[in-house]
Design a protein around this motif. Structure first.
Motif, PDB file in Angstrom:
ATOM      1  N   ASN A 131      41.181  54.074  33.788  1.00 11.47           N
ATOM      2  CA  ASN A 131      40.743  52.683  33.741  1.00 11.47           C
ATOM      3  C   ASN A 131      39.310  52.623  33.231  1.00 11.47           C
ATOM      4  O   ASN A 131      38.488  53.479  33.555  1.00 11.47           O
ATOM      5  CB  ASN A 131      40.842  52.064  35.136  1.00 11.47           C
ATOM      6  N   LEU A 132      39.019  51.602  32.433  1.00 13.68           N
ATOM      7  CA  LEU A 132      37.666  51.396  31.915  1.00 13.68           C
ATOM      8  C   LEU A 132      37.393  49.902  31.883  1.00 13.68           C
ATOM      9  O   LEU A 132      38.178  49.135  31.325  1.00 13.68           O
ATOM     10  CB  LEU A 132      37.524  51.980  30.504  1.00 13.68           C
ATOM     11  N   ALA A 133      36.280  49.479  32.491  1.00  7.76           N
ATOM     12  CA  ALA A 133      35.976  48.048  32.550  1.00  7.76           C
ATOM     13  C   ALA A 133      34.466  47.829  32.558  1.00  7.76           C
ATOM     14  O   ALA A 133      33.739  48.545  33.239  1.00  7.76           O
ATOM     15  CB  ALA A 133      36.601  47.427  33.794  1.00  7.76           C
ATOM     16  N   GLY A 143      36.480  39.583  42.613  1.00 12.06           N
ATOM     17  CA  GLY A 143      37.896  39.846  42.773  1.00 12.06           C
ATOM     18  C   GLY A 143      38.123  41.342  42.906  1.00 12.06           C
ATOM     19  O   GLY A 143      37.384  42.148  42.329  1.00 12.06           O
ATOM     20  N   TYR A 144      39.122  41.719  43.707  1.00 10.26           N
ATOM     21  CA  TYR A 144      39.423  43.129  43.948  1.00 10.26           C
ATOM     22  C   TYR A 144      40.274  43.651  42.797  1.00 10.26           C
ATOM     23  O   TYR A 144      41.459  43.339  42.687  1.00 10.26           O
ATOM     24  CB  TYR A 144      40.155  43.289  45.278  1.00 10.26           C
ATOM     25  N   LYS A 145      39.651  44.446  41.922  1.00 10.87           N
ATOM     26  CA  LYS A 145      40.313  44.883  40.692  1.00 10.87           C
ATOM     27  C   LYS A 145      40.625  46.383  40.729  1.00 10.87           C
ATOM     28  O   LYS A 145      40.266  47.091  41.669  1.00 10.87           O
ATOM     29  CB  LYS A 145      39.441  44.523  39.495  1.00 10.87           C
ATOM     30  N   ASP A 146      41.285  46.845  39.662  1.00 14.38           N
ATOM     31  CA  ASP A 146      41.711  48.244  39.602  1.00 14.38           C
ATOM     32  C   ASP A 146      40.542  49.206  39.750  1.00 14.38           C
ATOM     33  O   ASP A 146      40.693  50.276  40.353  1.00 14.38           O
ATOM     34  CB  ASP A 146      42.436  48.527  38.285  1.00 14.38           C
ATOM     35  N   SER A 147      39.389  48.851  39.190  1.00 12.56           N
ATOM     36  CA  SER A 147      38.225  49.742  39.277  1.00 12.56           C
ATOM     37  C   SER A 147      37.914  50.073  40.730  1.00 12.56           C
ATOM     38  O   SER A 147      37.733  51.246  41.092  1.00 12.56           O
ATOM     39  CB  SER A 147      37.000  49.103  38.617  1.00 12.56           C
ATOM     40  N   SER A 151      48.144  47.283  35.620  1.00  9.57           N
ATOM     41  CA  SER A 151      47.525  48.479  36.203  1.00  9.57           C
ATOM     42  C   SER A 151      47.927  49.768  35.506  1.00  9.57           C
ATOM     43  O   SER A 151      47.185  50.739  35.519  1.00  9.57           O
ATOM     44  CB  SER A 151      47.885  48.576  37.693  1.00  9.57           C
ATOM     45  N   GLY A 152      49.088  49.798  34.869  1.00  7.49           N
ATOM     46  CA  GLY A 152      49.560  51.023  34.239  1.00  7.49           C
ATOM     47  C   GLY A 152      49.045  51.245  32.833  1.00  7.49           C
ATOM     48  O   GLY A 152      49.392  52.233  32.192  1.00  7.49           O
TER      49      GLY A 152
END
Length: 201
Positions: free
Chosen positions: A39-41, A62-66, A98-99
């Motif tokens: 993941n990259l954000a 917000g609760y994100k993948d990072s 997410s994938g």
């Protein structure tokens, strides 16, 4: 003008807060899920909070993948978003499932960090390797829920491209880092000036 920041009665076309608290450095956060998805954000609520040990942090609204990845694996990286990588940085901000890896989406090369289990951006001239410390969630303020969470990490390794170093010092103008302003605006560091603080520091 003056306006009540709680009531947000500024009467302007857009909320000016992010345009006023600027420029904000961009934390280009690399992480990996337990299943191995990269993941990259980019996060513009990012900064350093301690020199030694070096502690950095970023906030996500917000609760994100990072955050989920970092809390699961205990590691993340922060690569420098630069002028040359502006389009890739912007592309990596797209909402995805997410994938899906934003590295692949943005055409960037993930490289394993040396000291933590996280990917960094190979094309970036600077990257921080970070060990996860904690996540801070705020209590409601005046009855309003705070949706942002702040993640802190200790920097345990630093990559600097040799082309940025001259006379034992980093010339950050060679990297041309990006910073976030308000609205859709960004800026780039190309010029510096110096001042000596009182006391000679």
């Amino acid at each position: 003008m003056f306006y009540d920041a709680v009531k947000r009665d500024h009467g302007l076309k857009h909320d000016p807060v992010k345009a006023l608290i600027a420029p904000r450095p961009i934390g280009w956060i690399g992480s990996k899920s337990k299943s191995g998805v990269l993941n990259l954000a980019p996060y513009s609520f990012f900064n350093a909070f301690s020199t030694h040990p070096t502690i950095v942090g970023f906030a996500s609204e917000g609760y994100k993948d990072s955050i989920a990845n970092i809390e699961e694996t205990g590691a993340f990286s922060c690569s420098l978003a630069t002028w040359d990588l502006r389009d890739q940085m912007n592309e990596s901000s797209a909402p995805t499932d997410s994938g899906i890896s934003e590295f692949e989406l943005a055409g960037l090369t993930p490289v394993d960090c040396e000291m933590v289990d996280a990917p960094r951006v190979k094309e970036s001239p600077v990257a921080l390797e970070c060990r996860y410390l904690k996540t801070v969630n705020f209590d409601p303020v005046d009855g309003v829920e705070v949706t942002a969470s702040t993640v802190f990490g200790a920097v345990v390794g630093i990559h600097i491209d040799d082309s940025l170093i001259e006379d034992g010092m980093v010339d950050i103008t060679r990297a041309q880092p990006l910073a976030r302003l308000g609205y859709r605006d960004y800026c780039v560091v190309r010029e510096l000036f110096q001042m000596t603080r009182p006391g000679g520091n």
